[in-house]
Design an enzyme around this catalytic site. Structure first.
Site, PDB file in Angstrom:
ATOM      1  N   SER A 243       0.815  -1.214   0.083  1.00 21.53           N
ATOM      2  CA  SER A 243      -0.022  -0.117  -0.004  1.00 21.53           C
ATOM      3  C   SER A 243       0.839   1.272   0.016  1.00 21.53           C
ATOM      4  O   SER A 243       1.467   1.366  -0.847  1.00 21.53           O
ATOM      5  CB  SER A 243      -0.865  -0.106   1.069  1.00 21.53           C
ATOM      6  OG  SER A 243      -2.053   0.983   0.861  1.00 21.53           O
ATOM      7  N   ASP A 358      -9.284  -5.383  -5.418  1.00 20.67           N
ATOM      8  CA  ASP A 358      -8.847  -4.221  -4.394  1.00 20.67           C
ATOM      9  C   ASP A 358      -9.653  -2.962  -4.779  1.00 20.67           C
ATOM     10  O   ASP A 358      -9.487  -2.454  -6.000  1.00 20.67           O
ATOM     11  CB  ASP A 358      -7.367  -4.008  -4.579  1.00 20.67           C
ATOM     12  CG  ASP A 358      -6.634  -3.050  -3.695  1.00 20.67           C
ATOM     13  OD1 ASP A 358      -7.331  -2.346  -3.112  1.00 20.67           O
ATOM     14  OD2 ASP A 358      -5.361  -3.062  -3.699  1.00 20.67           O
ATOM     15  N   HIS A 390      -7.386  -5.989  -1.054  1.00 18.98           N
ATOM     16  CA  HIS A 390      -6.233  -5.162  -0.771  1.00 18.98           C
ATOM     17  C   HIS A 390      -5.240  -5.643   0.188  1.00 18.98           C
ATOM     18  O   HIS A 390      -4.142  -5.351   0.168  1.00 18.98           O
ATOM     19  CB  HIS A 390      -6.682  -3.625  -0.205  1.00 18.98           C
ATOM     20  CG  HIS A 390      -5.600  -2.652   0.104  1.00 18.98           C
ATOM     21  ND1 HIS A 390      -4.746  -2.330  -0.899  1.00 18.98           N
ATOM     22  CD2 HIS A 390      -5.125  -2.180   1.221  1.00 18.98           C
ATOM     23  CE1 HIS A 390      -3.839  -1.140  -0.371  1.00 18.98           C
ATOM     24  NE2 HIS A 390      -4.100  -1.197   0.893  1.00 18.98           N
TER      25      HIS A 390
END
Length: 425
Positions: A243, A358, A390
């Site tokens: 991320s 995601d 995600h």
């Protein structure tokens, strides 16, 4: 006197929880009856609440209340789902609707290792990343029985994450560390600075903080540390970011050109402010109908995003007028170091991974962004996982925030893909 109706008690319970979450302990104690006011002061209430929530992370969800009766008292329980564990708040109301009993019960999640973990093949060793008052607790997962092994440093996503990057019952960095260590790869993970030292950060420090101070500096220290590990192959040290950690991975690679490669898991190529607007729009539309309050919140967020992008404001925006209330220095640093600009300056091998489900980092924009920018590079590999979200956990249908509260693990194909990338270099 008639007892206070249950619906009213549910409302009072929600009000009390809201006051705790805002840190308004003075208002919260007003709901106490006379005996409770003598037993639990405002200071004691604050200490009790902080004792159970200091390591809980951000609030994800409040579950509906459940209630029961006991000898004329009404007992209301609300489950607060935080990032790392749940807290049950039990409130005992008397007939006048005053709180005459209170209990906080943290419910820690039990970690059940995935099938690809072989705990006999590695040892976990506690270490510290950095020195002095800003040192960060960490763990090295070190393979056993090998003369030499590659190493990986894990870099967290946004927010104050612990070393496991815990979200609900899921610990995706522990999955990665133990999964890779089971395959003969040494892994270092550590608490993020804002998790370990968040309370020590002064307003002045927060005002000046950028992703460099929050993420990059500690990652570089961790890379130096793993290179000192016995039997480590210093020519095969990798950085794995998830991320936000993936988004800034090229900046870390630029600072540490001796890295053998970067592993980018769900890295943004868009600006963070655009991403936030897309995320909130997606979440608010999941049920098909958006409320007037949600429309107003989206409009307010859009105004803040537009102002952040407008050159005429440059450094003249008050923090309260910025998305998430994050100071301008942080936003400007990200804007001036867009991932696809930085990645052009490095030529090391990369593995870029993306879950198709995601909703935070998009296959259609971000993953395609990486592929387009790096299509001429023969040392960059891409892998899209159709069923993963995600967190790189398998699921079906549209991904939702509530999905993160369901226990799961990094998919075994992700582990296999990373191991293959590392061992083939």
């Amino acid at each position: 006197m008639n007892p206070v109706p249950k619906d009213n008690l549910d409302t009072l319970s929600q009000l009390f929880i809201g006051q705790l979450l805002k840190g308004d302990f003075s208002e919260a104690t007003i709901q106490f009856d006379d005996r409770m006011k003598k037993t639990i002061s405002e200071t004691k209430l604050q200490q009790s609440w902080e004792d159970v929530t200091n390591e809980s992370g951000i609030l994800l969800q409040l579950t509906p209340t459940r209630s029961s009766n006991n000898e004329g008292y009404r007992i209301i329980v609300i489950k607060c789902r935080f990032q790392r564990f749940d807290v049950d708040v039990q409130l005992v109301f008397n007939e006048q609707g005053k709180i005459s009993g209170l209990n906080f019960t943290p419910i820690k999640n039990i970690y059940n290792p995935p099938s690809y973990v072989n705990k006999s093949s590695f040892n976990d060793v506690a270490i510290e990343v950095g020195e002095g008052e800003w040192a960060l607790p960490g763990i090295l997962s070190i393979p056993v029985g090998l003369d030499q092994f590659p190493g990986v440093v894990l870099v967290h996503g946004s927010g104050p994450n612990d070393m496991d990057e815990s979200i609900g019952p899921n610990k995706i960095f522990r999955d990665l560390a133990w999964g890779l260590a089971s395959q003969g790869i040494c892994v270092l993970r550590y608490d993020k600075m804002t998790f370990k030292h968040g309370k020590q950060l002064t307003p002045e420090m927060v005002e000046k903080m950028t992703v460099k101070e929050e993420v990059i500096d500690d990652a570089l220290i961790a890379l130096k540390l793993i290179r000192k590990t016995d039997n480590i192959d210093t020519k095969h040290i990798f950085l794995l970011g998830h991320s936000l950690g993936a988004t800034v991975a090229p900046r870390i690679g630029l600072e540490d050109p001796d890295l053998a490669g970067l592993i980018i898991m769900a890295g943004l190529t868009r600006s963070l402010e655009d991403t936030l607007l897309d995320q909130y729009t997606y979440i608010y539309n999941l049920k098909g109908a958006i409320t007037e309050q949600q429309k107003a919140e989206l409009e307010s967020l859009k105004e803040k995003v537009d102002k952040l992008k407008d050159p005429k404001y440059k450094d003249k925006i008050a923090t309260q007028d910025l998305p998430l209330g994050v100071p301008i220095a942080y936003w400007r640093d990200l804007q001036e170091n867009m991932p696809l600009d930085v990645v052009k300056e490095i030529d090391m091998p990369m593995l870029i991974l993306q879950g198709e489900r995601d909703y935070q980092v998009l296959n259609s924009v971000d993953f395609i962004g990486w592929k387009t920018a790096l299509k001429e590079r023969s040392n960059v590999n891409f892998k899209l996982f159709p069923e993963l979200n995600h967190l790189f956990i398998k699921g079906k249908g549209k991904s939702t925030p509530e999905e993160y509260n369901v226990e799961g693990h990094i998919d075994d194909e992700v582990i296999t893909t990373i191991v293959q990338f590392i061992k083939e270099l």
